[in-house]
Write a protein that holds these residues in place. Sequence first.
Motif: not given
Length: 734
Positions: A548, A434, A436, A418, A431
Motif C-alpha cells: 500500500t 496503493c 504509486s 498500483k 490497488a
Amino acid sequence: MRTHTLITLLILLSQTLFAQKYQPSLQNEKKVNALLAKMTLDEKIGQLTLYTTDWGSTGPTIREGYKNDIRSGACGNLFNSHTTEFVRELQRVAVEETRLKIPLLFGFDVIHGYKTIFPIPLGEASCWDMNAIELSAHIAAKEAAAAGLNWTFAPMVDVSRDPRWGRVMEGAGEDTYLGAQIAAARVRGIQGKKLGGTDALLACVKHYAAYGAPVAGRDYNTVDMSERFLREYYMPPYQAAVEAGAATVMTSFNDYDGVPATGNKYLIDNILRKEWGFKGFVVSDYTGINEMVNHGVVKDEKEAGELAFNAGMDMDMQGSIFQRFLKQSVKEGKVREADINLAVKRILHLKYDLGLFDDPYKFCNAEREKSTLLSAENRAAARDISRKSIVLLKNDNQTLPLQKGKKVALIGPLAANKSELIGNWNGAGNANDCVSLREGLEKYLGTTINTIEACQVNSTDKSGFPAALDAAKNADVIIVAVGETAMMSGEAAARAEITLPGVQEDLVLQLCQTGKPVVVVLMNGRPLAIPNIAEKASAILETWWLGTEAGNAITDVLYGEYNPTGKLPMSFPRTVGQVPIYYNHKSTGRPYDPNSKWTSKYIDQLNSPQWPFGFGLSYTTFEFGAPTAKATLSKDAFVQVSVTVSNTGKRAGTETVQLYIRDLVGSVTRPVKELKSFQQVTLQPGESRVVTFNLSKKDFSFYRKNMRFGMESGTFEIMTGGDSERLTRTTITL
Ligand code: NOJ
C-alpha cells in the motif's frame, strides 16, 4: 489429589511464564470431552472438514450447498469468507441452525497484510528487523481479525534456494537461520499475546515439509534430499514456528523420500508431533489428500483419506475426502474412531481457546472493522517497514540520494502502476489504496513529473521507446521502474527464465546509452538475473512489491529521507544456469579456483552471484575490524565474539552486522560459512562501536555422522561483515 492439583498449577504457571509452544488449555478439557461425547461420527468428521466459500471477483456468494453442509454439521470450518457481515451470517447458521451449535473457524491467506498491504514476505525479509516483521504480521492479523477471520494460512516458512520457484516471494529466502528467526517473529505477530484476543489469529505454518525444494524449481514437483539435508537446512524454520506457539500446521503438496507430505507419517507423527511436541492440528493443503492418487501411492481417494488420516492429518482442506470416505473407513476398521476423537479434540480445543463458544461473533464487530482497516497508524507502519525492506544494490558516483532541484523523467511500465505493487496474495487489498511511485514522487516534490510508460511488463512492443528517450534527454536524472507482474510469482508461477520480462531490459539499456544517470527501481517477486543492467545502470534499488505505501517508501529512499538498510535474503544469480545458488555451499574436494580448470566451476560463467546473500548498500560506508572470539563455555555465551564496526562515510546509517561460522573439520562435510547471528547498529559519521555476539553451543552443532545433533571439538572460523562475502575473520579452537 493434592499432587494432581500441584502438577496442574505448575503446568499452568509454565504456560503463562514461558508461553511458547502451543498447549491446549487444560481448563477446557472437560468441556471438550463433554461435547465430543455428544457427537455422532458424522458430526466428528464434519469438524475435520474445511471448505472454501465461492468468494469471487464480484464479492461473496453463499451457495445453498455449503450452507446445507454447515447446517447438517458436515462442514465445521470455512476459508475465503471474510468481512464481518459475511462471516456473521455463516457463523449464525453454525450456531443457530446446527444440532450442536459448534462455531466455525474462518481461515484466509493473510500473507502480507489484509487491507493495509505490507511488502511481500521475501521483500520484508530484507529488513532483517524482527520487531518490524512481528509488527507487520500483527497489524495484518489485527485487521483480519477485525474483518471476521480467526485463522490465517501463514507464515509460509519454506526455505528455498531456487528463484525459478514462484513461491519464493512468500518466504524468507535461502537461509535457515534467518528463516527461523523470521518464522518465529511472524508467529508471534499473528498470534499476539494470547490466543483469543480480538487482535490475533491462529497461525498456520506451511508448507510442511521442504516445499521450497521442488526439482527444477517447478511448483508441486518432487522433492528428493537426504534426511541430513532436510533436517539441517529445511526443518529449523518450521520447528522455530512451532516453538513460537504456532497452533496449526499445513502439509505440503510435494512428496519427500517417495511419500507425499500429506500422507507422511514420519514427517507428521514422528517428527512434528513426537519429536517437536506439536499439540495443535494439522491441515492438508488444498485437495492435497486427493492428489495422493496422482502421486501414485494409493489406488483411490478412499485409500488417500486413510493414508492421510493415519499419518496424522486432522483436517481435509477442500478435498471432501474425509467427508465422503472416513466413516466407511472406520466401519472397515481401516481408521480408528479413537483417533478421530483425538483429531476432533485438537480442533475443538482451539475453538475453545479462541473463545468462540463464549462469543461466536467476537470477530464480527462492524465498528471495529471500520476503525481498524487501513487506519492511518497501520499505513504509517507499512511505510516504515517498506522503507526498511528496500535494498540498494548499486550506487555509482553517489547517484543516490537525489537532489530535490534536479529534473526527473519517470519511465517504465511500473512507474505509475498500483495493481502490481500490492503483489501476489494480497488479501483484501485494493490497488486503489496503493500509492504509486509517481504519486509518491509528485507528492514529495510538489510538482507533476513527466511520466512515460514506454512498454508493458511483458510485451514485445517498443513503440513507446522514442517518447521515453525524448523525456530522458530533457531530464537531469532518469528513474525507470521495471520488474514483474504480481502473477509472475506466487503459487503455480515458476519461471524458466528469470530475466526481466519483455523488452524492459532493452528499455533500461537504451536509457543508459543517453549518458544521463539512470536509477533502476526493480519491482519483482524473486531474485532476477540482470547482469547487463547491473553493469550499465548508475544506481539500482530492489523494492520488491512493497504494498500500500510503496510509492511513499521508495520516494523516501530515493531522496535520502531514509538511508537504506535492506540486505538480500536470497542470492541474485548472474544467470539462471547458476541456480540453485546459495552462500552456504560446501567446499567440495576441488574448491573453486579461477586459475585451475579442474575445480568445481563453469567454463562460461563465474561461480559467484551478482549480489550475494546479506548484501545491501547504504548512503554511508561501514568498515569492519577483525573479530575476536573467546570461549567462555557458559550456557548462554559459549563463545563470545566482538567486532568493531565504523561508519566511515558522511551520513548516519544503520548496518546489519552479520556473523558467520565455519567448522573446519567435521565428521561430515560442513558449509564454507553459515549465518549464526546478526545485529543492527546505527552509527553517526565517524562513530565506531564494538558489537558483541553471544553464541551458544547449539550454534556450533550439526547432525553428525551418526545423525545425532551436537558439536564436535576442533577449530572454527568466525567471520563478520556487512554481507556474506566481504568478511573479516578469526579462528577459535573449542
Ligand atoms: C494452496 C496454497 O498452496 C496454500 O498456501 C494456501 O494456503 C491454500 N491454497 C489456501 O488458499
